[in-house]
Enzyme design. Structure first.
Site, PDB file in Angstrom:
ATOM      1  N   GLY A 247       7.436   1.390   2.951  1.00 39.02           N
ATOM      2  CA  GLY A 247       8.433   1.602   1.938  1.00 39.02           C
ATOM      3  C   GLY A 247       8.141   1.340   0.648  1.00 39.02           C
ATOM      4  O   GLY A 247       8.962   1.135  -0.189  1.00 39.02           O
ATOM      5  N   SER A 248       6.791   1.708  -0.054  1.00 40.96           N
ATOM      6  CA  SER A 248       6.494   1.327  -1.222  1.00 40.96           C
ATOM      7  C   SER A 248       7.009   2.250  -2.208  1.00 40.96           C
ATOM      8  O   SER A 248       7.517   1.775  -3.146  1.00 40.96           O
ATOM      9  CB  SER A 248       5.017   1.588  -1.398  1.00 40.96           C
ATOM     10  OG  SER A 248       4.466   2.498  -2.123  1.00 40.96           O
TER      11      SER A 248
ATOM     12  N   ASP B 110      15.027   3.587   4.794  1.00 38.02           N
ATOM     13  CA  ASP B 110      14.082   2.936   4.052  1.00 38.02           C
ATOM     14  C   ASP B 110      14.892   2.380   2.825  1.00 38.02           C
ATOM     15  O   ASP B 110      14.793   1.176   2.482  1.00 38.02           O
ATOM     16  CB  ASP B 110      13.037   3.887   3.551  1.00 38.02           C
ATOM     17  CG  ASP B 110      11.923   3.962   4.754  1.00 38.02           C
ATOM     18  OD1 ASP B 110      12.395   3.730   5.919  1.00 38.02           O
ATOM     19  OD2 ASP B 110      10.835   4.733   4.481  1.00 38.02           O
TER      20      ASP B 110
ATOM     21  N   PRO C  10       0.822  -1.221  -0.126  1.00 40.50           N
ATOM     22  CA  PRO C  10      -0.092  -0.020   0.111  1.00 40.50           C
ATOM     23  C   PRO C  10       0.692   1.154  -0.048  1.00 40.50           C
ATOM     24  O   PRO C  10       1.900   1.133   0.751  1.00 40.50           O
ATOM     25  CB  PRO C  10      -0.709   0.045   1.251  1.00 40.50           C
ATOM     26  CG  PRO C  10      -0.150  -1.180   2.244  1.00 40.50           C
ATOM     27  CD  PRO C  10       0.800  -1.747   1.204  1.00 40.50           C
TER      28      PRO C  10
ATOM     29  N   ALA D 212       1.824   3.837   3.743  1.00 43.54           N
ATOM     30  CA  ALA D 212       1.499   3.213   4.812  1.00 43.54           C
ATOM     31  C   ALA D 212       2.623   2.576   5.554  1.00 43.54           C
ATOM     32  O   ALA D 212       2.514   1.990   6.669  1.00 43.54           O
ATOM     33  CB  ALA D 212       0.884   1.863   4.369  1.00 43.54           C
ATOM     34  N   GLY D 213       3.796   3.618   5.369  1.00 45.51           N
ATOM     35  CA  GLY D 213       4.875   3.137   6.129  1.00 45.51           C
ATOM     36  C   GLY D 213       5.710   1.963   5.751  1.00 45.51           C
ATOM     37  O   GLY D 213       6.485   1.340   6.330  1.00 45.51           O
TER      38      GLY D 213
HETATM   39  C1  MEV Z   1      10.357   5.904   7.672  1.00 47.64           C
HETATM   40  O1  MEV Z   1      10.179   4.627   7.375  1.00 47.64           O
HETATM   41  C2  MEV Z   1      11.110   6.406   8.896  1.00 47.64           C
HETATM   42  C3  MEV Z   1      11.139   7.388   9.376  1.00 47.64           C
HETATM   43  O2  MEV Z   1      12.272   7.619  10.563  1.00 47.64           O
HETATM   44  C4  MEV Z   1      11.799   8.493   8.218  1.00 47.64           C
HETATM   45  C5  MEV Z   1      13.116   8.439   7.904  1.00 47.64           C
HETATM   46  O3  MEV Z   1      13.811   7.660   8.429  1.00 47.64           O
HETATM   47  O4  MEV Z   1      13.573   8.722   6.806  1.00 47.64           O
HETATM   48  C6  MEV Z   1       9.895   8.254  10.066  1.00 47.64           C
END
Ligand code: MEV
Length: 307
Positions: free
Chosen positions: A101-102, A146, A95, A98-99
Protein backbone atom coordinates in the site's frame (compact mmCIF):
# COMPACT_ATOMS: atom_id res chain seq x y z
CA UNK A 1 4.04 20.00 9.80
CA UNK A 2 4.55 16.24 9.72
CA UNK A 3 2.03 13.49 9.13
CA UNK A 4 2.42 9.78 8.60
CA UNK A 5 0.43 6.83 7.31
CA UNK A 6 0.93 3.08 7.78
CA UNK A 7 1.45 0.37 5.23
CA UNK A 8 -1.15 -2.36 4.98
CA UNK A 9 -1.48 -6.07 4.51
CA UNK A 10 -4.43 -7.89 3.08
CA UNK A 11 -5.13 -10.80 5.41
CA UNK A 12 -7.81 -12.48 3.28
CA UNK A 13 -9.83 -11.79 0.17
CA UNK A 14 -7.56 -9.83 -2.22
CA UNK A 15 -8.85 -9.75 -5.80
CA UNK A 16 -12.22 -11.24 -4.79
CA UNK A 17 -12.80 -7.89 -3.05
CA UNK A 18 -12.71 -6.14 -6.43
CA UNK A 19 -15.78 -8.28 -7.29
CA UNK A 20 -17.68 -7.17 -4.18
CA UNK A 21 -16.70 -10.06 -1.91
CA UNK A 22 -15.57 -9.29 1.67
CA UNK A 23 -11.87 -8.96 2.53
CA UNK A 24 -9.89 -8.36 5.70
CA UNK A 25 -6.91 -6.03 5.94
CA UNK A 26 -4.85 -4.49 8.70
CA UNK A 27 -2.36 -1.62 8.99
CA UNK A 28 1.32 -2.39 9.56
CA UNK A 29 2.56 0.23 11.90
CA UNK A 30 6.31 -0.56 11.66
CA UNK A 31 6.47 0.42 8.00
CA UNK A 32 5.17 3.90 7.29
CA UNK A 33 5.28 6.88 4.98
CA UNK A 34 6.01 10.29 6.49
CA UNK A 35 5.27 13.60 4.77
CA UNK A 36 6.69 16.89 6.00
CA UNK A 37 5.60 20.33 4.81
CA UNK A 38 7.62 23.49 5.44
CA UNK A 39 7.53 27.08 4.24
CA UNK A 40 9.85 27.62 1.28
CA UNK A 41 12.34 30.52 1.09
CA UNK A 42 12.39 30.32 -2.70
CA UNK A 43 9.23 30.72 -4.78
CA UNK A 44 7.54 27.54 -6.00
CA UNK A 45 6.59 24.17 -4.67
CA UNK A 46 9.58 21.92 -4.03
CA UNK A 47 9.37 18.20 -3.54
CA UNK A 48 11.90 15.78 -2.16
CA UNK A 49 10.65 12.22 -2.75
CA UNK A 50 13.46 9.62 -2.78
CA UNK A 51 10.95 6.78 -3.24
CA UNK A 52 10.28 7.97 -6.79
CA UNK A 53 13.78 9.39 -7.16
CA UNK A 54 12.46 12.93 -7.48
CA UNK A 55 14.05 16.07 -6.08
CA UNK A 56 12.95 19.36 -7.60
CA UNK A 57 10.09 21.60 -8.46
CA UNK A 58 6.75 19.80 -8.47
CA UNK A 59 5.93 21.21 -11.91
CA UNK A 60 8.70 18.98 -13.35
CA UNK A 61 6.65 15.92 -12.39
CA UNK A 62 4.00 14.96 -15.01
CA UNK A 63 0.59 16.45 -14.11
CA UNK A 64 -1.00 13.00 -14.23
CA UNK A 65 1.52 11.47 -11.82
CA UNK A 66 -0.39 10.28 -8.72
CA UNK A 67 1.74 12.52 -6.46
CA UNK A 68 1.06 15.60 -8.63
CA UNK A 69 -2.61 14.71 -8.47
CA UNK A 70 -2.55 14.69 -4.65
CA UNK A 71 -1.43 18.33 -4.76
CA UNK A 72 -3.77 19.47 -7.53
CA UNK A 73 -6.82 17.65 -6.09
CA UNK A 74 -6.15 19.11 -2.66
CA UNK A 75 -5.62 22.67 -3.91
CA UNK A 76 -8.84 22.38 -5.88
CA UNK A 77 -10.70 21.01 -2.87
CA UNK A 78 -9.41 23.86 -0.71
CA UNK A 79 -10.22 26.38 -3.49
CA UNK A 80 -6.67 27.79 -3.56
CA UNK A 81 -6.29 30.10 -6.53
CA UNK A 82 -2.48 29.72 -6.71
CA UNK A 83 -0.28 26.93 -5.32
CA UNK A 84 1.52 28.15 -2.19
CA UNK A 85 5.34 28.26 -1.88
CA UNK A 86 6.23 25.11 0.01
CA UNK A 87 8.92 22.56 0.62
CA UNK A 88 7.57 19.04 0.93
CA UNK A 89 9.49 15.89 1.71
CA UNK A 90 8.22 12.32 1.61
CA UNK A 91 10.09 9.58 3.45
CA UNK A 92 9.01 5.99 3.19
CA UNK A 93 10.08 2.63 4.57
CA UNK A 94 7.52 0.93 2.35
CA UNK A 95 8.76 -0.74 -0.83
CA UNK A 96 6.97 0.38 -4.00
CA UNK A 97 4.88 -2.16 -5.96
CA UNK A 98 5.18 -4.75 -3.21
CA UNK A 99 1.53 -5.01 -2.15
CA UNK A 100 2.02 -3.03 1.06
CA UNK A 101 0.00 0.00 0.00
CA UNK A 102 2.86 2.41 -0.52
CA UNK A 103 0.92 4.52 -3.05
CA UNK A 104 -2.10 4.94 -0.78
CA UNK A 105 0.12 5.66 2.22
CA UNK A 106 1.90 8.43 0.29
CA UNK A 107 -1.45 9.99 -0.66
CA UNK A 108 -2.83 9.81 2.89
CA UNK A 109 0.31 11.19 4.56
CA UNK A 110 0.58 14.02 2.00
CA UNK A 111 -3.10 15.00 2.13
CA UNK A 112 -2.95 15.17 5.92
CA UNK A 113 0.32 17.07 6.20
CA UNK A 114 -0.61 19.57 3.47
CA UNK A 115 -4.17 20.22 4.63
CA UNK A 116 -3.02 20.68 8.22
CA UNK A 117 -0.20 22.98 7.16
CA UNK A 118 -2.74 25.05 5.23
CA UNK A 119 -4.98 25.20 8.36
CA UNK A 120 -7.79 23.26 6.70
CA UNK A 121 -7.39 19.70 8.02
CA UNK A 122 -9.49 17.20 6.11
CA UNK A 123 -11.80 14.76 7.89
CA UNK A 124 -10.78 11.11 7.53
CA UNK A 125 -13.70 10.30 5.18
CA UNK A 126 -12.47 12.97 2.79
CA UNK A 127 -8.85 11.76 2.99
CA UNK A 128 -10.17 8.27 2.24
CA UNK A 129 -12.31 9.41 -0.70
CA UNK A 130 -9.57 11.55 -2.26
CA UNK A 131 -7.02 8.74 -1.84
CA UNK A 132 -9.44 6.36 -3.56
CA UNK A 133 -9.60 8.69 -6.59
CA UNK A 134 -5.79 8.77 -6.72
CA UNK A 135 -5.59 4.99 -6.27
CA UNK A 136 -7.37 4.68 -9.61
CA UNK A 137 -4.26 6.14 -11.26
CA UNK A 138 -2.08 3.51 -9.61
CA UNK A 139 -4.44 0.55 -9.84
CA UNK A 140 -7.03 1.08 -12.57
CA UNK A 141 -10.12 -0.26 -10.82
CA UNK A 142 -9.29 -0.64 -7.13
CA UNK A 143 -11.82 -1.94 -4.64
CA UNK A 144 -11.00 0.83 -2.14
CA UNK A 145 -9.69 -1.51 0.57
CA UNK A 146 -6.11 -0.17 0.54
CA UNK A 147 -7.10 3.47 1.01
CA UNK A 148 -9.66 2.51 3.68
CA UNK A 149 -7.28 0.55 5.90
CA UNK A 150 -4.55 3.18 5.51
CA UNK A 151 -6.73 6.30 5.93
CA UNK A 152 -8.59 4.90 8.95
CA UNK A 153 -5.43 3.20 10.30
CA UNK A 154 -7.39 0.29 11.71
CA UNK A 155 -8.21 -3.30 10.76
CA UNK A 156 -11.08 -3.42 8.28
CA UNK A 157 -13.66 -5.89 7.10
CA UNK A 158 -14.33 -4.41 3.72
CA UNK A 159 -17.02 -4.85 1.10
CA UNK A 160 -16.78 -2.52 -1.89
CA UNK A 161 -19.34 0.28 -1.79
CA UNK A 162 -20.48 -0.55 1.75
CA UNK A 163 -19.75 1.46 4.90
CA UNK A 164 -16.34 0.56 6.33
CA UNK A 165 -16.47 -1.89 9.22
CA UNK A 166 -13.65 -2.61 11.61
CA UNK A 167 -13.30 -5.91 13.44
CA UNK A 168 -12.41 -6.58 17.03
CA UNK A 169 -9.57 -8.93 17.87
CA UNK A 170 -10.16 -11.08 20.91
CA UNK A 171 -6.49 -12.16 20.88
CA UNK A 172 -3.55 -10.60 19.01
CA UNK A 173 -1.62 -12.71 16.51
CA UNK A 174 1.77 -12.57 14.90
CA UNK A 175 2.54 -12.43 11.20
CA UNK A 176 5.82 -12.56 9.37
CA UNK A 177 5.71 -10.49 6.19
CA UNK A 178 8.30 -11.37 3.55
CA UNK A 179 9.08 -9.62 0.30
CA UNK A 180 9.98 -11.65 -2.80
CA UNK A 181 11.75 -8.55 -4.15
CA UNK A 182 9.87 -8.99 -7.41
CA UNK A 183 8.08 -5.72 -8.20
CA UNK A 184 4.49 -6.37 -9.18
CA UNK A 185 2.19 -3.44 -9.93
CA UNK A 186 -1.31 -4.21 -8.63
CA UNK A 187 -2.78 -2.68 -11.78
CA UNK A 188 -1.34 -5.53 -13.84
CA UNK A 189 -2.49 -8.38 -11.62
CA UNK A 190 -5.96 -6.83 -11.23
CA UNK A 191 -6.12 -6.38 -15.02
CA UNK A 192 -4.95 -9.98 -15.53
CA UNK A 193 -7.68 -11.33 -13.26
CA UNK A 194 -10.27 -9.21 -15.07
CA UNK A 195 -9.30 -10.70 -18.44
CA UNK A 196 -9.56 -14.24 -17.05
CA UNK A 197 -12.87 -13.44 -15.31
CA UNK A 198 -14.29 -12.13 -18.62
CA UNK A 199 -13.21 -15.33 -20.36
CA UNK A 200 -14.38 -17.74 -17.67
CA UNK A 201 -16.86 -15.81 -15.55
CA UNK A 202 -18.61 -18.76 -13.88
CA UNK A 203 -15.38 -20.35 -12.70
CA UNK A 204 -14.01 -17.09 -11.34
CA UNK A 205 -17.29 -16.17 -9.65
CA UNK A 206 -17.19 -19.57 -7.92
CA UNK A 207 -13.60 -18.95 -6.79
CA UNK A 208 -14.58 -15.53 -5.43
CA UNK A 209 -17.48 -17.14 -3.52
CA UNK A 210 -15.09 -19.65 -1.92
CA UNK A 211 -12.80 -16.80 -0.90
CA UNK A 212 -15.75 -14.82 0.49
CA UNK A 213 -16.50 -17.74 2.81
CA UNK A 214 -12.88 -17.80 3.94
CA UNK A 215 -12.94 -14.08 4.78
CA UNK A 216 -16.18 -14.46 6.71
CA UNK A 217 -14.82 -17.42 8.70
CA UNK A 218 -11.55 -15.60 9.33
CA UNK A 219 -13.37 -12.63 10.82
CA UNK A 220 -15.26 -15.02 13.08
CA UNK A 221 -12.07 -16.72 14.29
CA UNK A 222 -10.39 -13.37 14.95
CA UNK A 223 -13.37 -12.05 16.87
CA UNK A 224 -13.79 -15.19 18.94
CA UNK A 225 -10.14 -15.44 19.97
CA UNK A 226 -9.07 -18.38 17.78
CA UNK A 227 -6.40 -16.84 15.55
CA UNK A 228 -4.51 -20.17 15.26
CA UNK A 229 -7.41 -21.37 13.09
CA UNK A 230 -6.47 -18.71 10.53
CA UNK A 231 -3.48 -20.76 9.37
CA UNK A 232 -5.55 -23.32 7.50
CA UNK A 233 -7.70 -20.56 6.00
CA UNK A 234 -4.56 -18.83 4.75
CA UNK A 235 -3.41 -22.02 3.07
CA UNK A 236 -6.80 -22.43 1.38
CA UNK A 237 -6.90 -18.78 0.31
CA UNK A 238 -3.43 -19.14 -1.21
CA UNK A 239 -4.59 -22.12 -3.25
CA UNK A 240 -7.49 -20.14 -4.68
CA UNK A 241 -5.11 -17.29 -5.51
CA UNK A 242 -2.89 -19.78 -7.31
CA UNK A 243 -5.90 -20.91 -9.33
CA UNK A 244 -6.51 -17.28 -10.19
CA UNK A 245 -2.90 -17.16 -11.53
CA UNK A 246 -1.80 -14.37 -9.20
CA UNK A 247 0.84 -16.36 -7.34
CA UNK A 248 4.36 -16.85 -8.70
CA UNK A 249 7.24 -19.29 -8.31
CA UNK A 250 8.90 -16.93 -5.80
CA UNK A 251 5.73 -16.49 -3.75
CA UNK A 252 5.01 -20.22 -3.74
CA UNK A 253 8.58 -20.96 -2.64
CA UNK A 254 8.34 -18.55 0.31
CA UNK A 255 4.91 -19.87 1.28
CA UNK A 256 6.29 -23.46 1.28
CA UNK A 257 9.37 -22.36 3.26
CA UNK A 258 7.27 -20.66 5.93
CA UNK A 259 5.09 -23.72 6.39
CA UNK A 260 8.15 -25.99 6.59
CA UNK A 261 9.70 -23.68 9.19
CA UNK A 262 6.68 -24.11 11.44
CA UNK A 263 4.24 -21.38 10.37
CA UNK A 264 0.59 -22.28 10.99
CA UNK A 265 -0.27 -21.13 7.49
CA UNK A 266 0.89 -18.78 4.76
CA UNK A 267 -0.35 -16.98 1.68
CA UNK A 268 0.53 -14.24 -0.73
CA UNK A 269 -0.80 -10.83 0.28
CA UNK A 270 -1.99 -8.03 -2.01
CA UNK A 271 -1.96 -8.03 -5.77
CA UNK A 272 0.43 -11.00 -6.10
CA UNK A 273 2.68 -12.11 -9.01
CA UNK A 274 5.49 -10.78 -6.83
CA UNK A 275 5.49 -8.49 -3.81
CA UNK A 276 4.83 -9.88 -0.36
CA UNK A 277 3.58 -12.98 1.38
CA UNK A 278 2.45 -13.39 4.99
CA UNK A 279 2.87 -16.28 7.42
CA UNK A 280 1.01 -16.86 10.68
CA UNK A 281 3.29 -17.97 13.49
CA UNK A 282 3.25 -18.12 17.24
CA UNK A 283 5.35 -15.39 18.81
CA UNK A 284 8.20 -17.71 19.78
CA UNK A 285 8.68 -18.98 16.22
CA UNK A 286 8.41 -15.69 14.37
CA UNK A 287 12.17 -15.02 14.30
CA UNK A 288 13.09 -18.47 13.03
CA UNK A 289 10.38 -18.34 10.34
CA UNK A 290 11.68 -14.92 9.28
CA UNK A 291 15.23 -16.31 9.12
CA UNK A 292 14.12 -19.28 7.04
CA UNK A 293 12.38 -16.88 4.64
CA UNK A 294 15.51 -14.77 4.31
CA UNK A 295 17.59 -17.89 3.60
CA UNK A 296 15.05 -18.87 0.95
CA UNK A 297 15.55 -15.55 -0.87
CA UNK A 298 13.20 -13.00 0.76
CA UNK A 299 14.77 -9.57 0.31
CA UNK A 300 13.21 -8.27 3.48
CA UNK A 301 11.06 -9.55 6.31
CA UNK A 302 9.17 -7.92 9.09
CA UNK A 303 7.36 -9.30 12.09
CA UNK A 304 4.12 -7.61 12.99
CA UNK A 305 1.46 -8.09 15.62
CA UNK A 306 -2.10 -7.73 14.38
CA UNK A 307 -4.51 -5.97 16.75
C1 MEV B 1 -4.48 -4.87 -3.40
O1 MEV B 1 -3.92 -4.57 -2.14
C2 MEV B 1 -5.74 -5.66 -3.24
C3 MEV B 1 -6.42 -6.06 -4.53
O2 MEV B 1 -7.58 -6.79 -4.16
C4 MEV B 1 -6.80 -4.86 -5.37
C5 MEV B 1 -7.90 -4.03 -4.76
O3 MEV B 1 -8.65 -4.49 -3.90
O4 MEV B 1 -8.04 -2.87 -5.20
C6 MEV B 1 -5.54 -6.99 -5.36
Amino acid sequence: MKSSAPGKIILFGEHAVVYSRPALAAPIRQARVEAEVLDSDSPGLWLDAPLINFHGELSALPADHPISRVFSDLFQRLSLSAPPDLRVSIKSDLPVAAGLGSGAAVSVALLRALSEFLHQPLPVEQVNQMTFEIEKLYHGSPSGIDNAVIAYDMPVYFIKGKPIETFACAKPFTLVVADTGVPAPTKESVGGVRRLWLRDTNRFEALFDEIAQISTMARHFIETGRPEALGELMNQNHEFLQEMTVSSAELDALVATARKAGALGAKLSGGGRGGNMIALTNQAQAQSVAQALTSAGAVRTLITEIC
